[in-house]
Design a protein around this motif. Structure first.
Motif, PDB file in Angstrom:
ATOM      1  N   TRP A  22       0.836  -1.209   0.000  1.00 27.76           N
ATOM      2  CA  TRP A  22       0.000   0.000   0.000  1.00 27.76           C
ATOM      3  C   TRP A  22       0.874   1.264   0.000  1.00 27.76           C
ATOM      4  CZ3 TRP A  22      -1.282  -4.212   3.320  1.00 27.76           C
ATOM      5  CH2 TRP A  22      -2.383  -4.960   2.886  1.00 27.76           C
ATOM      6  N   GLY A  23       2.055   1.127  -0.531  1.00 21.99           N
ATOM      7  CA  GLY A  23       2.942   2.286  -0.672  1.00 21.99           C
ATOM      8  C   GLY A  23       3.969   2.372   0.443  1.00 21.99           C
ATOM      9  N   PRO A  24       5.007   3.192   0.211  1.00 20.64           N
ATOM     10  CA  PRO A  24       6.116   3.254   1.167  1.00 20.64           C
ATOM     11  C   PRO A  24       5.765   3.972   2.474  1.00 20.64           C
ATOM     12  CG  PRO A  24       6.449   4.806  -0.636  1.00 20.64           C
ATOM     13  CD  PRO A  24       5.236   4.010  -0.988  1.00 20.64           C
ATOM     14  N   ASP A  25       4.640   4.707   2.488  1.00 20.63           N
ATOM     15  CA  ASP A  25       4.294   5.481   3.688  1.00 20.63           C
ATOM     16  C   ASP A  25       3.129   4.869   4.468  1.00 20.63           C
ATOM     17  OD1 ASP A  25       6.182   7.348   2.871  1.00 20.63           O
ATOM     18  OD2 ASP A  25       4.696   8.378   1.622  1.00 20.63           O
ATOM     19  N   ASP A  26       2.688   3.683   4.055  1.00 20.13           N
ATOM     20  CA  ASP A  26       1.495   3.109   4.681  1.00 20.13           C
ATOM     21  C   ASP A  26       1.736   2.780   6.162  1.00 20.13           C
ATOM     22  OD1 ASP A  26      -1.190   1.796   4.562  1.00 20.13           O
ATOM     23  OD2 ASP A  26       0.040   0.101   5.223  1.00 20.13           O
ATOM     24  N   GLU A  27       0.719   3.041   6.984  1.00 17.91           N
ATOM     25  CA  GLU A  27       0.833   2.755   8.423  1.00 17.91           C
ATOM     26  C   GLU A  27      -0.383   2.005   8.968  1.00 17.91           C
ATOM     27  OE1 GLU A  27       3.199   6.210  10.504  1.00 17.91           O
ATOM     28  OE2 GLU A  27       1.683   7.070   9.179  1.00 17.91           O
ATOM     29  N   VAL A  28      -1.307   1.621   8.079  1.00 22.81           N
ATOM     30  CA  VAL A  28      -2.504   0.915   8.572  1.00 22.81           C
ATOM     31  C   VAL A  28      -2.626  -0.498   8.012  1.00 22.81           C
ATOM     32  CG1 VAL A  28      -3.769   3.045   9.023  1.00 22.81           C
ATOM     33  CG2 VAL A  28      -4.081   1.887   6.819  1.00 22.81           C
ATOM     34  N   GLY A  29      -1.743  -0.878   7.111  1.00 23.90           N
ATOM     35  CA  GLY A  29      -1.627  -2.260   6.674  1.00 23.90           C
ATOM     36  C   GLY A  29      -2.910  -2.863   6.148  1.00 23.90           C
ATOM     37  N   SER A  30      -3.255  -4.019   6.681  1.00 18.75           N
ATOM     38  CA  SER A  30      -4.382  -4.791   6.150  1.00 18.75           C
ATOM     39  C   SER A  30      -5.739  -4.126   6.400  1.00 18.75           C
ATOM     40  CB  SER A  30      -4.357  -6.209   6.727  1.00 18.75           C
ATOM     41  OG  SER A  30      -3.227  -6.891   6.218  1.00 18.75           O
ATOM     42  N   LEU A  31      -5.756  -3.057   7.179  1.00 18.58           N
ATOM     43  CA  LEU A  31      -7.016  -2.308   7.293  1.00 18.58           C
ATOM     44  C   LEU A  31      -7.377  -1.686   5.940  1.00 18.58           C
ATOM     45  CD1 LEU A  31      -6.765  -0.494  10.757  1.00 18.58           C
ATOM     46  CD2 LEU A  31      -8.025  -2.585  10.179  1.00 18.58           C
ATOM     47  N   ASN A  32      -6.381  -1.577   5.039  1.00 18.02           N
ATOM     48  CA  ASN A  32      -6.680  -1.109   3.685  1.00 18.02           C
ATOM     49  C   ASN A  32      -7.672  -2.021   2.968  1.00 18.02           C
ATOM     50  OD1 ASN A  32      -4.959   1.333   2.985  1.00 18.02           O
ATOM     51  ND2 ASN A  32      -3.383  -0.041   3.802  1.00 18.02           N
ATOM     52  N   TYR A  33      -7.795  -3.262   3.447  1.00 19.28           N
ATOM     53  CA  TYR A  33      -8.759  -4.186   2.842  1.00 19.28           C
ATOM     54  C   TYR A  33     -10.201  -3.790   3.160  1.00 19.28           C
ATOM     55  CZ  TYR A  33      -4.944  -7.529   1.934  1.00 19.28           C
ATOM     56  OH  TYR A  33      -3.808  -8.153   1.485  1.00 19.28           O
ATOM     57  N   LEU A  34     -10.387  -2.946   4.162  1.00 15.93           N
ATOM     58  CA  LEU A  34     -11.744  -2.547   4.559  1.00 15.93           C
ATOM     59  C   LEU A  34     -12.091  -1.199   3.934  1.00 15.93           C
ATOM     60  CD1 LEU A  34     -11.703  -3.554   8.348  1.00 15.93           C
ATOM     61  CD2 LEU A  34     -12.722  -4.812   6.426  1.00 15.93           C
ATOM     62  N   GLY A  35     -12.687  -1.249   2.757  1.00 16.09           N
ATOM     63  CA  GLY A  35     -13.113  -0.029   2.071  1.00 16.09           C
ATOM     64  C   GLY A  35     -14.616   0.154   2.188  1.00 16.09           C
ATOM     65  N   PRO A  36     -15.161   1.141   1.455  1.00 15.77           N
ATOM     66  CA  PRO A  36     -16.605   1.402   1.507  1.00 15.77           C
ATOM     67  C   PRO A  36     -17.449   0.173   1.181  1.00 15.77           C
ATOM     68  CG  PRO A  36     -15.460   3.160   0.352  1.00 15.77           C
ATOM     69  CD  PRO A  36     -14.431   2.115   0.626  1.00 15.77           C
ATOM     70  N   GLU A  37     -16.970  -0.654   0.258  1.00 21.60           N
ATOM     71  CA  GLU A  37     -17.741  -1.862  -0.111  1.00 21.60           C
ATOM     72  C   GLU A  37     -17.923  -2.779   1.100  1.00 21.60           C
ATOM     73  OE1 GLU A  37     -16.952  -5.673  -2.964  1.00 21.60           O
ATOM     74  OE2 GLU A  37     -15.839  -3.852  -3.419  1.00 21.60           O
ATOM     75  N   GLN A  38     -16.851  -2.959   1.861  1.00 13.70           N
ATOM     76  CA  GLN A  38     -16.911  -3.844   3.038  1.00 13.70           C
ATOM     77  C   GLN A  38     -17.778  -3.215   4.135  1.00 13.70           C
ATOM     78  OE1 GLN A  38     -13.991  -3.362   1.289  1.00 13.70           O
ATOM     79  NE2 GLN A  38     -14.182  -5.416   0.432  1.00 13.70           N
ATOM     80  N   MET A 140       6.714   6.241  13.258  1.00 13.06           N
ATOM     81  CA  MET A 140       6.046   5.560  12.140  1.00 13.06           C
ATOM     82  C   MET A 140       5.226   4.400  12.700  1.00 13.06           C
ATOM     83  SD  MET A 140       7.107   7.393   9.685  1.00 13.06           S
ATOM     84  CE  MET A 140       6.183   6.539   8.423  1.00 13.06           C
ATOM     85  N   ALA A 141       4.151   4.077  11.979  1.00 15.85           N
ATOM     86  CA  ALA A 141       3.302   2.927  12.339  1.00 15.85           C
ATOM     87  C   ALA A 141       2.861   2.982  13.796  1.00 15.85           C
ATOM     88  CB  ALA A 141       4.004   1.603  12.019  1.00 15.85           C
ATOM     89  N   SER A 142       2.533   4.182  14.261  1.00 24.01           N
ATOM     90  CA  SER A 142       1.947   4.331  15.599  1.00 24.01           C
ATOM     91  C   SER A 142       0.458   4.000  15.506  1.00 24.01           C
ATOM     92  CB  SER A 142       2.129   5.756  16.117  1.00 24.01           C
ATOM     93  OG  SER A 142       1.180   6.613  15.503  1.00 24.01           O
TER      94      SER A 142
END
Ligand code: UVW
Length: 318
Positions: A22-38, A140-142
């Protein structure tokens, strides 16, 4: 750690990773799997409006279960009616009196979200961030980006204690993803990709029964590491693992003697958020009664700048 325990760097050398996904600055990881559809699909699970709060009490008169070395929160009363017994008490126009208090608490000392950078090995956190970025506060990743985002999705309860016919799982008792699938099948619920997994062991009942003896030979029950289990979590794109234990997995892996392997394989490497010390008892009783083990889940950890975790009161709504 035992003398023969392998280094996590070696043990997890071939373990799957979501770093960079999810890019070099991502800090939420697999929460990216939870979008508006979910979120919308999860909202469709609300049928009765029954609402369950999953946080344990902070300052429980019966005690607060915490990871060894942490101390329970202390709440201090700062102002109350007795404040106005003093001659120099503050005076407000109209005669206002009020109560004030504060807590001194480990951010992981109650029901909480771990920041993705909360654990690491080999000098690197989730997404490859330098472990030195934790010094003096998580740069980072706090937990803050997780809190800014919130967590909403479809969740399934996997009641492992009931599945195994026990009031609580035993100390050091383990289970695998195959066991989770068998439990789901018995409960008549499907584990779908991008589901939030909520796992009940009821192990902390022993804390309330045993008091300090609970910590003798401390080894919580929980999921145990295998390459297959980690691959299953990666393939299923699981965003969040929620349990009623202090640390979400068997404390010391009986197969290799390593502590908290899954914190590293799932959280550090795959970016799966961990939610710990939940109280799942009312929810589990209701699921057993109505047979509905899927629900809408929402959690908003507190926005703590540079925090390695945050207290939270997750909601399960049916
Ligand atoms: C540790 O990581 C030590 O504990 P927890 O994840 O339970 O906060």
């Amino acid at each position: 750690m035992t003398d023969t325990a392998p280094d996590l760097t070696d043990l997890l050398a071939d373990s799957p990773s979501n770093w960079g996904k999810w890019g070099p600055d991502d800090e939420v990881g697999s929460l990216n799997y939870l979008g508006p559809e979910q979120v919308l699909a999860a909202a469709g699970l609300i049928r009765t409006g029954k609402t369950f709060t999953l946080q344990r009490l902070i300052g429980d008169p019966k005690g607060d279960p915490v990871w060894p070395g942490r101390t329970p929160a202390t709440r201090t009363q700062i102002m109350d009616e007795s404040t106005w017994d003093a001659a120099d008490a503050p005076q407000f126009p109209g005669g206002l009196h009020y109560a004030d208090d504060k807590i001194d608490a480990f951010l992981q000392g109650s029901t909480q979200y771990d920041a993705l950078g909360h654990v690491w090995y080999g000098g690197q956190l989730y997404n490859g961030y330098d472990a030195r970025s934790t010094v003096g506060g998580m740069e980072m990743a706090s937990v803050e980006p997780i809190a800014q985002r919130g967590v909403v999705g479809r969740a399934v309860l996997l009641d492992m204690a009931r599945f195994r016919g026990k009031e609580t799982l035993e100390s050091a008792e383990t289970f695998t993803h195959e066991d989770l699938l068998a439990c789901a099948e018995k409960q008549g619920v499907e584990i779908r990709p991008r589901d939030i997994l909520v796992i009940r062991t009821n192990y902390l009942q022993r804390f309330f029964e045993l008091g300090d003896k609970f910590y003798e030979g401390f080894c919580e029950p929980g999921m145990v590491y295998s390459p297959e289990l980690v691959q299953w979590f990666a393939d299923m794109e699981i965003p969040n693992l929620v349990t009623d234990t202090i640390a979400n997995e068997v404390t010391t892996d009986p197969n290799n003697g390593v502590a908290l392997v899954l914190h590293n394989a799932l959280m550090r490497n795959l970016g799966i958020t961990f939610t710990e010390i939940c109280d799942l008892e009312s929810l589990a009783a209701d699921c057993a009664e109505d047979g509905a083990y899927e629900f809408f889940y929402a959690a908003a950890p507190l926005k703590v700048a540079k925090g390695s975790g945050s207290p939270v009161n997750p909601l399960a709504i049916k």
